[in-house]
Write an enzyme that holds these catalytic residues in place. Structure first.
Site, PDB file in Angstrom:
ATOM      1  N   ARG A  89     -15.237  -3.598  -3.817  1.00  0.00           N
ATOM      2  CA  ARG A  89     -15.145  -3.541  -5.158  1.00  0.00           C
ATOM      3  C   ARG A  89     -15.476  -4.984  -5.560  1.00  0.00           C
ATOM      4  O   ARG A  89     -15.912  -5.155  -6.881  1.00  0.00           O
ATOM      5  CB  ARG A  89     -14.157  -2.704  -5.519  1.00  0.00           C
ATOM      6  N   SER A 128       0.802  -1.151  -0.082  1.00  0.00           N
ATOM      7  CA  SER A 128      -0.003   0.142  -0.042  1.00  0.00           C
ATOM      8  C   SER A 128       0.746   1.340   0.111  1.00  0.00           C
ATOM      9  O   SER A 128       1.647   1.560   0.965  1.00  0.00           O
ATOM     10  CB  SER A 128      -0.922   0.200   1.287  1.00  0.00           C
ATOM     11  N   ASP A 170      -6.578   0.183  -8.849  1.00  0.00           N
ATOM     12  CA  ASP A 170      -7.644   0.992  -8.988  1.00  0.00           C
ATOM     13  C   ASP A 170      -8.429   0.938 -10.538  1.00  0.00           C
ATOM     14  O   ASP A 170      -9.626   1.302 -10.451  1.00  0.00           O
ATOM     15  CB  ASP A 170      -7.161   2.428  -9.103  1.00  0.00           C
TER      16      ASP A 170
END
Length: 435
Positions: free
Chosen positions: A352, A173, A321
């Protein structure tokens, strides 16, 4: 006209051809960092092509609350930095809106500031995990209070004297890595962060550009405390995550050709290109160059037939993303596409994995959830139907692309979520549309 307003939401009608040249807005990750580092630096920082999405405006608003002076004219920003030792205790709560980047990077900087600050955001931010940042910052010496023992916002941080650490991040991350490195700038000794695989490296590149002696090798980056930043000129490239919607549309539309200019080509971000090339896309890279420490290029895309692939491992952080729109591409590819090692998608603005699969199924696609990803069986066509963004900007734009490619188009609720990262998204769609 391909997109029609309805009393509730919008109607996206199918499109058969696109043509033209466009520039997508400035990169969101780089815009955040340019503003934040400019506020930390001594001297003026001048930013061009700054992203005017809600997330980056939240970063500017937080800086103002902390005493940083700045001026903005359209996408041009001047920040009059006096060093972050001159930040003052905010008289109000710092509201990051929907921006996880603002929340996590700001926590890293505030950890070394000798005052107290409280940060919160919208309902999505308040449900996203913050322990991955707060725990190492507490280990360095910051005091952080929040819901569930500092795991969720609102968070109150009391900064002060920090001690450098050697931190092995459990996740790849960039937000976690950046928060620890930024805290390390005010810590005693050396701070080192090692990731399981390399995440985007905009922080490392830009800190060097602002004069910090940051060293990186492989999956490890380190800084020493006491480093000072100096104001810089920053030309923000176009956001490849925003370009991704047009790369998929230009690939799957029956006819046309599209040139996307000035796209950021940082190798930690180009997974969407690698995936589309592996699937058979016809995308050419033109006029490659580097400016302000970041590579950029023009991308020319033409229609092509795609085939399914497997995406996993170190490729995932490079396209995390872009998975929603990549899933739309997979639904119209020949054969099966499997995405694994992407459990991080479950703690984004929405889950998602769940919302993408449910959305594709509602449009007639054959998709299923995996614990850490998706499995999609491609088809010759997508039926269409009704879709909802669930307040997630990436989903909103992915469903617009799906609607332009679907046989029946779609009715979409929640397109306003696109304002977070791509305020003029629908304008550019209209610009390239040819009936």
């Amino acid at each position: 006209m391909q997109i029609n307003n309805e009393s509730k939401g919008i109607r996206i009608n199918p499109m058969g051809r696109i043509q033209g040249e466009i520039e997508v807005p400035g990169d969101k990750s780089i815009s955040h960092r340019a503003a934040l580092f400019g506020g930390m630096a001594q001297g003026e920082t001048h930013i061009t092509n700054f992203l005017l999405g809600q997330d980056c405006l939240s970063t500017l608003a937080c800086l103002k609350t902390l005493g940083v002076e700045w001026e903005r004219r359209d996408a041009e920003v001047w920040i009059r930095g006096r060093g972050f030792e001159n930040w003052h205790e905010p008289q109000d709560i710092l509201d990051v809106g929907n921006s996880g980047t603002t929340m996590r990077l700001m926590l890293g900087v505030l950890a070394g500031c000798p005052f107290s600050a409280t940060l919160t955001g919208d309902s999505s931010i308040r449900s996203r995990p913050m322990a991955r940042v707060t725990l190492p910052l507490q280990e360095m010496g910051a005091r952080i209070l929040g819901r569930q023992e500092g795991k969720y916002a609102p968070l109150t941080i009391q900064g002060g004297l920090l001690q450098g650490i050697q931190f092995r991040s459990p996740v790849a991350s960039a937000q976690v890595k950046s928060a620890i490195l930024l805290a390390g700038l005010r810590a005693k000794g050396e701070t080192m962060v090692t990731e399981p695989c390399l995440s985007r490296d905009h922080t490392e590149r830009m800190l060097r550009g602002f004069g910090v002696d940051l060293k990186s090798e492989g999956r490890t980056a380190k800084v020493r405390g006491g480093a000072a930043l100096s104001g810089q000129e920053v030309a923000v490239p176009g956001d490849i995550s925003s370009a991704a919607f047009f790369l998929v549309l230009g690939t799957l539309i029956p006819q046309g050709e599209l040139l996307i200019k000035n796209v950021g080509m940082n190798p930690t971000r180009t997974g969407i290109l690698d995936a589309l090339w592996q699937m058979g896309a016809d995308i050419q890279v033109e006029e490659e160059r580097e400016e302000c420490g970041e590579p950029r290029a023009n991308l020319r895309v033409r229609p092509a037939q795609l085939h399914g692939i497997e995406i996993q491992g170190e490729m995932i952080p490079k396209l995390i993303d872009e998975v929603p729109v990549l899933a739309v591409a997979a639904s119209l590819a020949q054969g099966e596409t499997v995405i694994r090692d992407a459990a991080e998608l479950r703690v984004k603005e929405t889950d998602r994995i769940q919302t993408v699969v449910q959305g594709l199924q509602a449009l007639g696609a054959n998709a299923q959830e995996l614990p850490d990803g998706l499995r999609i069986q491609g088809a010759k066509s997508l039926r269409g139907g009704a879709a909802h963004s669930h307040g997630d900007h990436r989903l909103a734009m992915a469903w617009v692309v799906a609607g332009l490619l679907a046989e029946e188009g779609i009715s979409l609720q929640g397109i306003e979520a696109a304002e977070v990262s791509f305020p003029n998204f629908l304008e550019l769609i209209h610009e390239i549309a040819e009936s």
